[in-house]
Design a protein around this motif. Structure first.
Motif, short mmCIF file in Angstrom:
data_model
loop_
_atom_site.label_atom_id
_atom_site.label_comp_id
_atom_site.label_asym_id
_atom_site.label_seq_id
_atom_site.Cartn_x
_atom_site.Cartn_y
_atom_site.Cartn_z
N GLN A 88 28.40 21.14 20.47
CA GLN A 88 27.50 20.04 20.16
C GLN A 88 26.22 20.58 19.55
O GLN A 88 25.74 21.64 19.94
N GLY A 89 25.67 19.86 18.58
CA GLY A 89 24.43 20.34 18.00
C GLY A 89 24.05 19.64 16.71
O GLY A 89 24.53 18.55 16.40
N VAL A 90 23.17 20.31 15.97
CA VAL A 90 22.62 19.78 14.72
C VAL A 90 23.52 20.21 13.57
O VAL A 90 23.81 21.40 13.40
N ILE A 91 23.98 19.25 12.78
CA ILE A 91 24.86 19.54 11.64
C ILE A 91 24.01 19.79 10.40
O ILE A 91 23.15 18.99 10.05
N ARG A 92 24.24 20.93 9.75
CA ARG A 92 23.51 21.29 8.54
C ARG A 92 24.31 21.02 7.27
O ARG A 92 23.73 20.89 6.19
#
Length: 412
Positions: A88-92
């Motif tokens: 899970q996290g920030v998509i770049r």
């Protein structure tokens, strides 16, 4: 309310492809649903290897393809699938790869995303063998609970560029700081996609951790990242902080052989090579903290492991980090604190060392691994305890001694 992400933009060889693929099966990514898997199942989308092509191989349903390929649609609508991210996290950014799908690729795509709270996933039926199948009424009813039609668009409907036969990469930048757990890939109206790569930065809920349990503070899954290195000829340092144990010599950081090594090598009294050259990689920790244990794994590096290594840490603000990146990490020596002195390494072995941290106040935000003279490392683990520290403005005074607290804020 989700942030309004910027519109997806096609690009070639963007920097974000050096980040982790958060959807890959190798980090726990999972296909939850697909409307149709007639020619090839959606599970192929998240394979960690590159797509292959077998020119003369067929199944009972048609040509064998290494990707997700739906039947030619003859009913209203379009095809889509839902992927639960392994990290899970920030998509770049995304890579929609249609390699080898020359006459059957999906002509248009869009990508949506959502943050689904832990335990709020619907109970989806087991997918099992999918080739030749379409979604059942039970699967459609289960996935409807996710309300994925309403998810945020990170890439609007966009035409796909077929590219070259074996290199059909379509890159899309994402401008969003949201934490995502699921993505939905839409294809219009049907067709094939070889791979979907979801590149980004892991993000951990640090408030939910046990303050007495040491964590890997540099793990890429939690948000650790390489922010500078001297050489990465055979493998990027980000691989060292990847998920799970190394899988091969390709799953690690490896430098070229240094050309300034002495013609004839000698050891000092501790058995460490008498060479002055070092290769290095600098990492921003996933969370500022105190490192108490260091693991350096040279598994698979049998004839190309480093002779020795050392580890240093420092405290930097985000502004100082930006300056250091521009200046190629020419940080004054007194800013680094030694966590591990020059230490002999063995090939194909996992090494565990205790940090030289003397006090639980020795917080760092960045760590520098140096190897002598060159070579490869499969994994770097920096276990310890997270600690709150202000990084919002440049330091005007020497860093204060801080104490570890049981509770701390995750948003710095």
């Amino acid at each position: 309310m989700a942030e309004a992400p910027g519109e997806g933009t096609l690009a070639r060889s963007p920097d974000f492809i050096k980040l982790i693929d958060m959807a890959s099966e190798s980090v726990g990514g999972k296909i939850l649903f697909a409307t149709d898997d007639f020619f090839a199942p959606a599970e192929n989308l998240i394979k960690s290897d590159s797509p292959r092509f077998k020119e003369h191989e067929y199944t009972e349903f048609g040509r064998w393809m290494d990707g997700w390929e739906t039947r030619r649609k003859r009913v209203p609508g379009h095809d889509w699938c839902v992927i639960k991210l392994g990290i899970q996290g920030v998509i770049r950014g995304f890579d929609v790869d249609i390699s080898h799908f020359t006459g059957g690729y999906a002509p248009r795509i869009s990508i949506q995303a959502a943050h689904v709270e832990e335990g709020k996933d619907p109970q989806m039926p087991q997918r099992g063998e999918r080739t030749g199948a379409a979604a059942t009424p039970e699967e459609l009813a289960a996935v409807a609970e996710l309300k994925s039609n309403d998810w945020d668009y990170l890439v609007p409907m966009t035409e796909v560029d077929p590219g070259k036969l074996a290199s059909g990469h379509n890159y899309f930048f994402v401008n969003s700081q949201q934490r995502w757990t699921h993505v939905r890939l839409n294809i219009f109206p049907d067709g094939g996609i070889a791979r979907l790569r979801v590149y980004g930065i892991g993000q951990k809920d640090w408030t939910a951790t046990d303050p007495k349990e040491p964590l890997d503070l540099v793990a890429i899954a939690f948000g650790g990242a390489c922010v500078g290195f001297s050489n990465a000829h055979f493998g990027h340092p980000n691989k060292m902080i990847g998920v799970g144990p190394p899988k091969s010599v390709a799953d690690g950081w490896e430098t070229a052989r240094r050309l300034d090594r002495p013609p004839i090598l000698e050891n000092d009294k501790n058995g460490i090579l008498l060479v002055s050259c070092w290769e290095w990689a600098v990492f921003r920790l996933a969370h500022p903290g105190v490192v108490t244990q260091i693991e350096i794994d040279t598994k698979y590096f049998k004839g190309n492991s480093p002779d020795s290594c050392k580890l240093d840490g420092c405290v930097l603000t985000m502004h100082e980090e930006e300056v250091m990146i521009r200046e190629k990490w020419a940080l004054p020596g007194h800013r680094w604190k030694q966590l591990l002195p020059a230490t002999k390494l063995s090939p194909n072995e996992s090494h565990t060392f205790q940090s030289l941290t003397l006090h639980l106040q020795d917080v760092i935000t960045h760590a520098r691994l140096s190897i002598k003279p060159d070579g490869g490392v499969g994994r770097l683990r920096l276990r310890g305890f997270p600690n709150s520290i202000c990084l919002l403005r440049p330091r005007e005074k020497p860093a204060m001694r801080l104490s570890v607290k049981a509770g701390f804020r995750s948003n710095l």
